[in-house]
Design an enzyme around this catalytic site. Structure first.
Site, PDB file in Angstrom:
ATOM      1  CG  ASP A 167      -1.823   1.127   1.358  1.00 56.63           C
ATOM      2  OD1 ASP A 167      -2.682   1.218   0.478  1.00 56.63           O
ATOM      3  OD2 ASP A 167      -1.727   1.927   2.314  1.00 56.63           O
ATOM      4  CD  GLU A 185      -2.247   2.796  -3.489  1.00 58.21           C
ATOM      5  OE1 GLU A 185      -3.257   3.476  -3.721  1.00 58.21           O
ATOM      6  OE2 GLU A 185      -1.649   2.844  -2.396  1.00 58.21           O
TER       7      GLU A 185
HETATM    8  C1  GLC Z   1      -4.073   3.380  -0.361  1.00 53.68           C
HETATM    9  C2  GLC Z   1      -5.318   2.549  -0.237  1.00 53.68           C
HETATM   10  C3  GLC Z   1      -6.417   3.417   0.278  1.00 53.68           C
HETATM   11  C4  GLC Z   1      -6.022   3.919   1.643  1.00 53.68           C
HETATM   12  C5  GLC Z   1      -4.676   4.625   1.600  1.00 53.68           C
HETATM   13  C6  GLC Z   1      -4.106   4.829   2.964  1.00 53.68           C
HETATM   14  O1  GLC Z   1      -4.201   4.390  -1.279  1.00 53.68           O
HETATM   15  O2  GLC Z   1      -5.624   1.951  -1.451  1.00 53.68           O
HETATM   16  O3  GLC Z   1      -7.647   2.764   0.330  1.00 53.68           O
HETATM   17  O4  GLC Z   1      -6.992   4.798   2.143  1.00 53.68           O
HETATM   18  O5  GLC Z   1      -3.714   3.878   0.890  1.00 53.68           O
HETATM   19  O6  GLC Z   1      -3.678   3.619   3.508  1.00 53.68           O
END
Ligand code: GLC
Length: 577
Positions: A240, A300
């Site tokens: 993440d 991500e």
């Molecule tokens: C990423 C996740 C999202 C979350 C953020 C903070 O972007 O996909 O859902 O709110 O990280 O952890």
């Protein structure tokens, strides 16, 4: 033959010597081209709160997922990525982790998790967890200790700084944050803590303090977390928010950018708190540990061009195997040329692509691409795109049904805090996180209790039970498409050969492998299109086309002079000599 022999040899080894020592053996190369399992995989993202509620309390859980593994198998899924299911105060619905080595009671227990992994293994469905690397919850023991005093063991595990003025107070006695950085969730990025008279930094909510990855103890602890789960049999992690792992130690102010953001704040270029080069050191460390367990890392990775994306694979292929290409999610409108250019650039970069068209943070693709008149056809056409390109694909639960966004109608209905902060410009992400639509019954069959988010009216028609009975449904389209993707060597191994490069409306390409090909033709326009192809330059002087799939409603007819494509029609055919 060679493969089946080696499978027999493995089976014989296991009979004679029992299971191999660790979970390693399950992730070996799977095909003659030396590809790893994940290179042919379709990964299915599950938001556990919303998938299936086994104990009828209105929230989904791990047992609910377990009970639907056969559904996923039949759909044609190779792995599930479960968004965070660790203990959490649920401020950001799990993305605020208070204990990395356990399961939140809302979702079940560690034994439920172990059972899910074992049941998945029986069905050849691997489990990938979501690792929140940038921050913890403010209720994590590390942060509680960090906050307790300036000399606590974990103080330097987070980013604590004096405010401007040295002690967190300006000369006027008003606390001033250390610099101008902003939280992406619409709050200040610095929260003042009176106990120690300092500020802590958080790129997301104040309840999500950023870890200090410059502290080797943090890195070691985080690598240990991954080992804990690898040993339990997870096949990898989705990492993440990797872009924000590091911050400029000098806390230099970000330069201004034109305009304001959706929270009404002056924009800035996130030069000093995002995408710092050190991020790649952390990726390499995580990858080294993943390699010890033959596991895969998905990232991500929000990038604005293919060269940035390429960096996440690592110069020596020593970072992420699967950095997500999220760029198509930001395209405006359906323009064949935009997709053609992007796919060409991705292929030219020479890495193994990972296509994504939606997820739990983005308006559902059905709603985003839909024009109100051809929604199902468009959804099928877009599915045909991301599932026939060279590379891996990540799909979001409910895409296979044509689930649409169901945004809150008023601020009072909003669950996602950013929707409360930013209402009405930013409505939050509830709309794309609604319960999986299993039936046309109450709560779409997700739960007997009132679900935490409401299901849209379209659940009456777009649900598993109803769609399973209709041969032309989205669900049956996905099943056919995924079966083809898994069984068709040209789609598994083939190169990408673009066709009709100047066509502004129809995106067409071949996937060629060993003298055969699959032809994919996608009409991205709302008008009928006539297309013909010269396949000779692609090596098919006298091509023979055998239709494999089209989006039945927008049926495409193949005639002697080419294809008649209906609005948003799609057509896939096998090409042989
Ligand atoms: C990423 C996740 C999202 C979350 C953020 C903070 O972007 O996909 O859902 O709110 O990280 O952890």
């Amino acid at each position: 033959m060679k493969n089946s022999k080696s499978i027999c040899a493995v089976a014989l080894f296991m009979l004679l010597f029992g299971l191999p020592p660790a979970a390693h053996a399950q992730h070996q190369p799977v095909d003659a081209e030396g590809h790893q399992w994940w290179q042919h995989a379709v990964v299915y993202e599950i938001y556990p709160r919303s998938f299936a509620d086994s104990d009828n309390n209105g929230f989904g859980d791990l047992k609910g997922i377990d009970q639907h593994l056969d559904y996923l198998k039949q759909l044609g899924i190779d792995a599930i990525w479960i968004t965070p299911c660790f203990p959490s105060p649920q401020v950001d619905f799990g993305y605020d982790v208070s204990d990395y080595d356990a399961i939140d009671p809302l979702y079940g227990t560690l034994s439920d998790f172990d059972k899910l992994v074992a049941d998945g293994k029986q069905r050849h469905i691997k489990v990938i967890l979501d690792f929140v690397v940038n921050h913890t919850s403010d209720k994590h023991q590390w942060f509680i200790d960090s906050q307790s005093s300036k000399t606590s063991q974990h103080r330097d595990w987070y980013i604590w700084r004096d405010g401007k003025g040295g002690d967190g107070k300006s000369p006027e006695g008003i606390a001033q944050p250390p610099n101008n950085w902003l939280s992406t969730f619409g709050t200040p990025a610095w929260t003042f803590d009176a106990k120690t008279n300092q500020y802590y930094y958080h790129y997301f909510y104040p309840e999500q303090p950023d870890l200090n990855w410059r502290n080797p103890a943090v890195e070691n602890a985080m690598l240990d977390v991954t080992r804990f789960w690898y040993k339990r049999g997870v096949a990898g992690f989705r990492l993440d928010a990797v872009d924000t792992l590091y911050e400029d130690p000098a806390l230099t102010d970000n330069p201004p950018a034109p305009g304001t953001d959706k929270f009404g704040r002056a924009n800035q270029i996130e030069k000093y708190n995002k995408k710092l080069p050190e991020v790649h050191d952390a990726m390499r460390a995580l990858r080294k540990t993943a390699d010890e367990y033959n596991s895969v890392l998905i990232g991500e990775t929000w990038t604005s061009n293919v060269s940035q994306l390429k960096d996440y694979y690592g110069a020596n292929h020593d970072e992420l195997q699967m950095p997500m290409d999220l760029m198509m999610t930001e395209f405006k409108g359906l323009h064949a040329q935009q997709y053609r250019d992007h796919i060409a650039a991705v292929n030219a970069a020479g890495q193994w692509p990972v296509y994504v068209i939606t997820n739990h943070d983005i308006i559902r693709s059905y709603t985003r691409y839909g024009d109100g008149a051809h929604n199902d056809d468009i959804a099928k056409m877009m599915a045909a795109l991301y599932l026939t390109l060279r590379g891996s694909a990540i799909m979001y639960y409910g895409e296979e049904l044509g689930m649409e966004n169901n945004d809150p109608k008023s601020r009072e209905d909003v669950q996602d805090p950013i929707g409360k902060i930013g209402w009405p410009v930013e409505k939050g992400r509830d709309g794309e996180r609604t319960p999986m639509q299993w039936t046309d019954g109450p709560n779409a069959g997700f739960s007997k209790a009132k679900p935490w988010l409401p299901v849209p009216a379209s659940a009456q028609t777009h649900n598993v039970e109803t769609e399973a009975k209709d041969p032309d449904s989205m669900l049956n389209f996905y099943r056919k498409l995924l079966a083809m993707r898994h069984n068709e060597p040209t789609l598994l191994e083939g190169d990408y050969f673009p066709l009709n490069n100047d066509d502004p409306n129809v995106l067409a390409y071949l996937r060629r492998y060993k003298g055969e090909a699959t032809l994919v033709v996608l009409n991205m326009s709302a008008t009928p299109q006539k297309v013909g192809f010269d396949l000779a330059p692609a090596g098919f002087a006298t091509p023979k086309l055998t239709e494999s799939l089209n989006n039945a409603h927008a049926k495409t007819a193949a005639g002697a002079d080419g294809l008649s494509m209906q609005p948003f029609g799609m057509f896939i055919a096998k090409v042989t000599q």
